[in-house]
Write an enzyme that holds these catalytic residues in place. Structure first.
Site, short mmCIF file in Angstrom:
data_model
loop_
_atom_site.label_atom_id
_atom_site.label_comp_id
_atom_site.label_asym_id
_atom_site.label_seq_id
_atom_site.Cartn_x
_atom_site.Cartn_y
_atom_site.Cartn_z
N HIS A 268 -20.50 -20.22 75.18
CA HIS A 268 -19.27 -20.33 74.37
C HIS A 268 -18.99 -18.97 73.74
O HIS A 268 -18.85 -17.99 74.44
CB HIS A 268 -19.49 -21.45 73.35
N HIS A 307 -14.12 -20.79 83.10
CA HIS A 307 -13.66 -21.55 81.93
C HIS A 307 -13.52 -23.01 82.34
O HIS A 307 -13.14 -23.33 83.45
CB HIS A 307 -12.30 -21.01 81.45
N ASP A 363 -13.63 -13.73 76.64
CA ASP A 363 -14.79 -12.95 76.21
C ASP A 363 -15.07 -11.73 77.08
O ASP A 363 -15.94 -10.92 76.74
CB ASP A 363 -16.03 -13.85 76.20
C1 SDX Z 1 -15.27 -19.64 75.56
O1 SDX Z 1 -13.67 -24.33 75.83
C2 SDX Z 1 -13.07 -23.30 75.38
O2 SDX Z 1 -11.89 -23.34 75.18
C3 SDX Z 1 -13.95 -22.08 75.08
C4 SDX Z 1 -13.23 -20.82 74.66
C5 SDX Z 1 -12.57 -20.98 73.32
O3 SDX Z 1 -11.62 -20.23 73.05
O4 SDX Z 1 -13.10 -21.81 72.49
O5 SDX Z 1 -12.25 -20.45 75.63
C6 SDX Z 1 -14.20 -19.65 74.50
O6 SDX Z 1 -16.31 -20.20 75.34
C7 SDX Z 1 -14.97 -18.99 76.88
C8 SDX Z 1 -16.14 -19.15 77.91
C9 SDX Z 1 -17.21 -18.09 77.60
N1 SDX Z 1 -18.41 -18.34 78.39
C10 SDX Z 1 -18.79 -17.51 79.40
O7 SDX Z 1 -18.12 -16.57 79.79
C11 SDX Z 1 -20.16 -17.82 80.00
C12 SDX Z 1 -20.07 -17.74 81.53
N2 SDX Z 1 -19.22 -18.83 81.99
C13 SDX Z 1 -19.85 -20.08 82.18
O8 SDX Z 1 -21.15 -20.35 81.91
C14 SDX Z 1 -18.93 -21.22 82.57
O9 SDX Z 1 -17.94 -20.72 83.37
C15 SDX Z 1 -18.35 -22.00 81.44
C16 SDX Z 1 -19.41 -22.48 80.51
C17 SDX Z 1 -17.38 -21.16 80.67
C18 SDX Z 1 -17.61 -23.21 82.02
O10 SDX Z 1 -18.55 -23.95 82.69
P1 SDX Z 1 -18.19 -25.35 83.41
O11 SDX Z 1 -16.74 -25.67 83.27
O12 SDX Z 1 -19.18 -26.35 82.93
O13 SDX Z 1 -18.41 -24.99 84.92
P2 SDX Z 1 -19.82 -25.07 85.63
O14 SDX Z 1 -20.87 -24.44 84.77
O15 SDX Z 1 -20.02 -26.48 86.08
O16 SDX Z 1 -19.59 -24.11 86.91
C19 SDX Z 1 -18.83 -24.57 88.02
C20 SDX Z 1 -19.31 -23.71 89.16
C21 SDX Z 1 -20.82 -23.71 89.34
O17 SDX Z 1 -21.09 -23.35 90.68
P3 SDX Z 1 -21.75 -24.44 91.66
O18 SDX Z 1 -22.91 -25.06 90.89
O19 SDX Z 1 -20.64 -25.43 91.91
O20 SDX Z 1 -22.19 -23.66 92.86
O21 SDX Z 1 -18.98 -22.33 88.89
C22 SDX Z 1 -20.21 -21.57 88.73
C23 SDX Z 1 -21.32 -22.57 88.48
O22 SDX Z 1 -22.56 -22.06 88.92
N3 SDX Z 1 -19.98 -20.71 87.59
C24 SDX Z 1 -20.31 -19.42 87.55
C25 SDX Z 1 -19.86 -18.96 86.30
N4 SDX Z 1 -19.29 -19.97 85.64
C26 SDX Z 1 -19.36 -21.06 86.43
N5 SDX Z 1 -20.95 -18.63 88.43
C27 SDX Z 1 -21.12 -17.34 88.06
N6 SDX Z 1 -20.70 -16.83 86.91
C28 SDX Z 1 -20.07 -17.61 85.99
N7 SDX Z 1 -19.65 -17.09 84.86
#
Ligand code: SDX
Length: 429
Positions: A268, A307, A363
């Site tokens: 997050h 996201h 971010d």
């Molecule tokens: C914020 O919710 C909000 O509104 C949050 C926010 C706000 O203003 O409050 O916008 C602020 O928190 C932004 C997000 C910041 N976080 C990150 O940048 C961390 C990296 N990103 C992730 O860990 C991820 O993308 C999330 C947590 C943001 C979202 O995760 P989801 O929706 O649960 O998606 P997921 O983890 O199920 O991933 C789906 C697929 C997976 O691949 P497969 O298992 O299907 O092969 O996408 C891949 C994940 O492995 N994946 C990534 C990735 N994010 C998802 N692979 C590589 N790098 C990434 N960053």
């Protein structure tokens, strides 16, 4: 049977049910009527991490993840970032309308004149180690404010809610700056009421021996834009935490502390810190392809990408990227920007990321700006928490007034042991 309904057949019994559809949802409690016999508890929905569950009705923020739309009270984020200020946006988010000039003047006066903290807060801060993470300091100290304002637990007292709203918005930048100064071994800088919200924060952070701190207007405006972009984001993890904790009716200080704790995580708000650590680890543009390959091998995540809602682009990321150039005009270009731009270029052309709809989020570029402003990486999530406080408070206030809301208490699917008798120690293996 109305058109706005779902007709389902329970194949276990052959019974048919008409479930009303409202606002694009089925009320989960409608499922409880679906039973196999009179003793059946009835159906529930199972939605771990709330991937497809609306927890509330809200009029504050609208997001369209496919179209990259973000609006506060109907106003597009692009227009607010370009033409408004953070305090004006905070008023909009809290009260639903843009203030007129006298309302804004009073609002700015109120916020400006609540920035001091009780001197005991300084003593509290001195108890932390020099290397205490500022988020741990911020979370703890916000919770501690609860003990300074016991009347805050009267959450149904409108006058108290308004006063605590102002105190939280005003004092969290002060506490954040004090946490930084404590970590740096520098004396605390008291608020300067002559400065803007962001100018005063920069002053409390960076004032040294000069008589009067004068913020660079470009950096002051860049921070104002960043704060506008981070102010609210509907039911994200930390805001949902604010609503969950707030639903048991504690004071708003401990609820905000809980929300800030949720924001701290790297999935997050902690992502902006993780992004800069990631870019620094990569070190050079030539190392980007190998890093991308390690992400595709599943060895790590590309922090700042992806996201839960935005599946094309995060409109905030687009604006932040533009703001970065304004900041670098003053501070000098941050070399990490070149690595970030190359990473974005490669990722947006790579099917691994495109197929998973992974694009830069809010971010990805914000940390590069904070670093250029002279902030340590440990302060980056604090910079997210400061503006998001108004979103947490606005959503909390909306929850308090929502007749649908009670204490939040989800159910579960129990898969544990069936009833069994206690076993004395000498009978255990
Ligand atoms: C914020 O919710 C909000 O509104 C949050 C926010 C706000 O203003 O409050 O916008 C602020 O928190 C932004 C997000 C910041 N976080 C990150 O940048 C961390 C990296 N990103 C992730 O860990 C991820 O993308 C999330 C947590 C943001 C979202 O995760 P989801 O929706 O649960 O998606 P997921 O983890 O199920 O991933 C789906 C697929 C997976 O691949 P497969 O298992 O299907 O092969 O996408 C891949 C994940 O492995 N994946 C990534 C990735 N994010 C998802 N692979 C590589 N790098 C990434 N960053």
């Amino acid at each position: 049977m109305t058109n706005d309904s779902l007709t389902v057949i329970d194949n276990r019994t052959g019974a048919t049910y008409d479930l009303p559809i409202s606002d694009g949802t089925i009320n989960a409690m409608e499922l409880r009527q679906i039973k196999v016999d009179a003793g059946d508890f009835g159906l529930m929905s199972y939605d771990p991490s709330y991937l497809n569950t609306a927890s509330c009705r809200s009029t504050i923020t609208y997001i369209d993840g496919n179209k990259g739309i973000l609006r506060y009270r109907g106003y597009p984020i692009e227009q607010l970032a370009e033409r408004s200020t953070f305090l004006e946006v905070a008023y909009l988010i809290l009260y639903g309308e843009l203030p007129n000039q006298s309302q804004l003047d009073q609002w700015v006066y109120d916020i400006t004149h609540h920035t001091m903290v009780h001197e005991n807060v300084r003593t509290l801060l001195d108890g932390f180690r020099y290397d205490a993470h500022p988020m741990g300091v911020l979370i703890s100290t916000i919770a501690a404010l609860s003990t300074f304002y016991p009347e805050a637990r009267n959450v149904n007292d409108h006058v108290s809610v308004e006063l605590q709203t102002r105190r939280l918005l005003s004092k969290i930048p002060t506490i954040a700056a004090y946490a930084y100064r404590h970590a740096m071994g520098l004396p605390y800088v008291y608020p300067d009421n002559d400065l803007s919200y962001c100018g005063n924060f920069l002053g409390m952070m960076f004032k040294m021996t000069e008589q009067k701190y004068r913020p660079n207007p470009i950096l002051e405006r860049a921070l104002d834009v960043l704060f506008i972009l981070h102010a609210d984001h509907e039911q994200n993890c930390s805001t949902s935490t604010m609503r969950m904790v707030g639903s048991s009716l504690p004071d708003p200080y401990v609820s905000v502390a809980a929300a800030a704790a949720a924001l701290y995580g790297p999935r997050h708000g902690g992502a902006n810190e993780a992004v800069v650590r990631m870019l620094s680890e990569i070190g050079d543009v030539k190392n980007v392809p190998e890093f991308i390959a390690s992400v595709k091998r599943g060895e790590r995540r590309l922090m700042g990408f992806g996201h839960r809602v935005y599946k094309n682009f995060d409109p905030r990321g687009v604006i932040i990227k533009q703001t970065a150039h304004d900041v670098f005009e003053v501070t000098g270009r941050n070399p990490l920007l070149d690595i970030a731009l190359e990473m974005e270029r490669i990722a947006l052309e790579d099917d691994y990321f495109v197929s998973r709809k992974l694009y830069p989020n809010v971010d990805f570029y914000s940390g590069i700006i904070y670093e250029a402003l002279g902030l340590p990486t440990t302060m980056f999530t604090v910079m997210f928490a400061i503006p998001r406080t108004v979103g947490w408070i606005a959503q909390w206030r909306e929850m308090l007034l929502d007749g649908d809301q009670k204490i939040a208490r989800p159910r579960q699917i129990y898969l544990g042991a069936d009833e069994r008798d206690y076993v004395d120690m000498d009978s255990r293996s």
